[in-house]
Design an enzyme around this catalytic site. Structure first.
Site, PDB file in Angstrom:
ATOM      1  N   HIS A 189       5.286  25.105 -22.713  1.00 12.03           N
ATOM      2  CA  HIS A 189       6.402  24.625 -23.533  1.00 12.03           C
ATOM      3  C   HIS A 189       7.543  24.131 -22.652  1.00 12.03           C
ATOM      4  CE1 HIS A 189       5.119  25.404 -27.546  1.00 12.03           C
ATOM      5  NE2 HIS A 189       5.056  26.718 -27.426  1.00 12.03           N
ATOM      6  N   CYS A 263       5.843  18.465 -22.926  1.00 13.30           N
ATOM      7  CA  CYS A 263       6.365  17.417 -23.799  1.00 13.30           C
ATOM      8  C   CYS A 263       7.550  16.696 -23.166  1.00 13.30           C
ATOM      9  CB  CYS A 263       6.805  18.007 -25.129  1.00 13.30           C
ATOM     10  SG  CYS A 263       5.456  18.563 -26.155  1.00 13.30           S
ATOM     11  N   ARG A 272       3.998  12.916 -23.310  1.00 13.28           N
ATOM     12  CA  ARG A 272       3.687  13.983 -22.380  1.00 13.28           C
ATOM     13  C   ARG A 272       4.142  13.604 -20.968  1.00 13.28           C
ATOM     14  NH1 ARG A 272       3.458  15.792 -26.514  1.00 13.28           N
ATOM     15  NH2 ARG A 272       1.772  16.921 -27.588  1.00 13.28           N
TER      16      ARG A 272
END
Length: 285
Positions: A189, A263, A272
């Site tokens: 993340h 991300c 990405r």
């Protein structure tokens, strides 16, 4: 002379005392009042959700990830030598490429212990056997990136509930294990839930990272970055990583690679960000 006390005589309307009624609001005014109350309530609820996502989930996930790293190191019998400076740094994302890579063969020999990697198969030969494949969602390694002050567990798989939302970094299924031929591909993340890859965009060629397992510590050196690609660009985690969306980005020969994905831009999952590195040293425990 005494004056008689004054008394008020109530006004009677149709046999009942008259009462003063407050002015009634216009229906439109009442509607606007209720709408304002609903908007305020909704705003407070959304604010609490934002606080939960951006602060509380990070706090919980980081604490859990730190605890898991400590547990793994105690299990391996590792003292406070390696990575102690990294441990004091902040741990800082969502994103994952949807397609899956597959490990493949490699004609490039692995690096010698604690020495730079060589490309000559005759010069070096593997010194460690293939590690046992970890079970899904199980943390089995520790990733350290000194430039980012990062120390985070690596778990098998990239599921949100089982891995990423715990603040872990996820190892893509069917990609190479650390230190093995092919592409050791990871996802993490960038925002919320520990956001371990929050500052992945700060990495530059030459930066080093280590991946510690029960058997060895592998050192990878950042070699290339891809600032933006499609979430479905499965080429970036292929055994020989090469973007299928951005021609010219990646590699054209087999080797010992690591791929980090998250991300981008921050707080979105539209694209990405990819960082590639090469194995440059290994040290058995």
């Amino acid at each position: 002379m005494v004056r008689p006390a004054r008394t008020r005589v109530p006004v009677v309307v149709h046999g009942h005392p008259a009462r003063r009624h407050p002015a009634r609001r216009h229906p439109l005014a009442r509607l606007l009042w209720y709408a304002a109350e609903a908007t305020l309530t909704l705003g407070l609820v959304l604010l609490l959700l934002v606080v939960h996502q951006l602060w509380w989930t990070n706090r919980q996930a980081r604490a859990a990830a730190e605890s898991k790293v400590d547990s793994l190191e105690r299990e391996w019998g590792e003292g406070e030598g390696e990575g102690e400076a990294d441990r004091r740094g902040p741990s800082r994302g969502a994103g994952a490429v949807d397609d899956r890579g597959a490990p493949g063969g490699d004609t490039t020999a692995p690096p010698a212990r604690d020495t730079p990697a060589r490309n000559s198969p005759a010069r070096n030969t593997p010194t460690l056997g293939d590690p046992a494949r970890p079970t899904p969602d199980h943390a089995y390694a520790v990733l350290r990136i000194p430039r980012l002050g990062l120390r985070v567990p690596v778990a098998a798989g990239v599921s949100k509930g089982g891995v990423l939302n715990k603040g872990y970094v996820g190892h893509y299924p069917r990609t190479a294990q650390p230190g093995r031929p092919g592409n050791f591909a990871l996802a993490g993340h960038r925002n919320t839930h520990g956001e371990p890859f929050r500052h992945l965009d700060r990495l530059r060629p030459g930066d080093r990272m280590t991946v510690g397992t029960r058997d060895a510590v592998y050192t990878y050196t950042v070699d290339k970055t891809l600032d933006r690609t499609s979430p479905r660009d499965g080429g970036v985690i292929a055994p020989v990583p090469r973007s299928a969306v951005r021609p010219g980005h990646g590699y054209d020969r087999a080797g010992y690679y690591v791929t980090l994905t998250t991300c981008t831009p921050a707080y979105t999952s539209k694209y990405r960000l990819v960082v590639w590195g090469k194995l440059t040293a290994m040290r058995p425990r």
